[in-house]
Design an enzyme around this catalytic site. Structure first.
Site, PDB file in Angstrom:
ATOM      1  N   ASP A 195       0.820  -1.221   0.000  1.00  0.00           N
ATOM      2  CA  ASP A 195       0.000   0.000   0.000  1.00  0.00           C
ATOM      3  C   ASP A 195       0.850   1.267   0.000  1.00  0.00           C
ATOM      4  O   ASP A 195       0.334   2.372  -0.081  1.00  0.00           O
ATOM      5  CB  ASP A 195      -0.921  -0.013   1.239  1.00  0.00           C
ATOM      6  CG  ASP A 195      -1.924   1.128   1.245  1.00  0.00           C
ATOM      7  OD1 ASP A 195      -2.572   1.362   0.210  1.00  0.00           O
ATOM      8  OD2 ASP A 195      -2.059   1.793   2.292  1.00  0.00           O
ATOM      9  N   SER A 215      -6.771   5.155   0.425  1.00  0.00           N
ATOM     10  CA  SER A 215      -7.042   3.826  -0.126  1.00  0.00           C
ATOM     11  C   SER A 215      -8.499   3.453   0.145  1.00  0.00           C
ATOM     12  O   SER A 215      -9.016   3.680   1.240  1.00  0.00           O
ATOM     13  CB  SER A 215      -6.119   2.781   0.506  1.00  0.00           C
ATOM     14  OG  SER A 215      -4.763   3.100   0.278  1.00  0.00           O
ATOM     15  N   GLN A 265      -5.612  -2.035  -6.584  1.00  0.00           N
ATOM     16  CA  GLN A 265      -6.117  -1.123  -5.558  1.00  0.00           C
ATOM     17  C   GLN A 265      -6.877   0.014  -6.216  1.00  0.00           C
ATOM     18  O   GLN A 265      -6.479   0.511  -7.275  1.00  0.00           O
ATOM     19  CB  GLN A 265      -4.958  -0.542  -4.739  1.00  0.00           C
ATOM     20  CG  GLN A 265      -5.395   0.405  -3.620  1.00  0.00           C
ATOM     21  CD  GLN A 265      -4.202   1.004  -2.895  1.00  0.00           C
ATOM     22  OE1 GLN A 265      -3.489   1.818  -3.449  1.00  0.00           O
ATOM     23  NE2 GLN A 265      -3.989   0.594  -1.655  1.00  0.00           N
TER      24      GLN A 265
END
Length: 273
Positions: A195, A215, A265
């Site tokens: 991430d 995110s 993502q």
């Protein structure tokens, strides 16, 4: 700035119930990779040792507070002959901040094999750790948070870019601390790292644009064995950005060219108020 060992040192407080303590952090919100790593660690603790993580799918539902403890509640959805499934909720003050489903596979399975070729790129030894670069105008705390990671961005003029792709970014990284030989330790470390730079690939075609960034969801597939304390190449793209959201994708290769993991993502990249 928590170490990776502090992040994964979650306490068992009951069967399928774990707690992560508050962490020292310069960030206002809990880093998403930390929550994903701890949530996956809780899932791993409920699965037999002959099974390894092969995929995870997570949703970031609320901003976490690094100054508060987090409780991880594991649901043992299924244990089959070849696969196990776990669903985990990460909670602060009784509210779910992150939800993950993780799947585990028994080792020794066989089938046909193929993979994409790793891009031809300059090696990490010819690049500079991001903390040693001039980051004028960028928040120093963002990069100082990960002192245990060596992260090296490949400049655009030192790589082959593909004109048909909307946004591209490539990063070498490795964990500089000590990790055991347990494959799950390396999988959880990679979940932490995955991430860290991926959503930034969506900003590449839009330098200087101020955005609200976070995110939203995160998925990973683990393809082959690897070590997170050895160099890994994160080949990142952002195929689309619209409606205040950006879709990003990453392929992670080891230094020998083996494709070890894939990541997708979507993140908030909203302009204005």
């Amino acid at each position: 700035m928590p170490s990776l060992s502090q992040v994964t040192d979650i306490e068992r407080i009951d069967r399928d119930l774990y707690r992560g303590e508050p962490m020292d952090s310069q960030l206002i919100r809990t880093y998403g990779g930390q929550i994903a790593c701890q949530t996956l660690t809780a899932a791993v603790r409920t699965v037999e040792a002959d099974r390894s993580v092969h995929s995870l799918h997570g949703y970031f539902l609320r901003a976490g507070d690094p100054k508060k403890s987090t409780v991880f509640s594991v649901d043992r959805v299924r244990d089959g002959r070849s696969f196990s499934t776990r669903r985990v909720s990460a909670l602060q003050e009784g509210e779910v901040i992150f939800s993950m489903s993780a799947s585990f596979q028994v080792g020794g399975q066989e089938g046909f094999e193929h993979q994409d070729q790793m891009p031809e790129v300059v090696g990490p030894e010819d690049l500079t750790n991001i903390r040693d670069l001039d980051l004028s105008g960028q928040p120093r705390a963002f990069f100082d948070e990960w002192t245990e990671w060596d992260i090296r961005f490949i400049p655009a003029d030192q790589q082959k870019l593909y004109p048909v792709l909307a946004a591209q970014q490539r990063v070498w990284f490795r964990y500089t601390g000590e990790l055991s030989d347990d494959p799950n330790d390396h999988v959880c470390a990679l979940a932490y790292m995955s991430d860290m730079t991926l959503l930034g690939s969506a900003r590449v075609p839009h330098p200087g644009v101020e955005i609200q960034e976070a995110s939203l969801d995160h998925a990973m597939w683990f393809q082959r064995p690897f070590r997170a304390d050895e160099w890994l190449l994160y080949d990142q793209t952002s195929p689309s950005a619209t409606l205040g959201r950006s879709l990003t994708q990453g392929r992670i290769f080891d230094s020998h060219g083996n494709l070890v993991a894939a990541v997708t993502q979507e993140g908030l990249t909203r302009t204005g108020g």
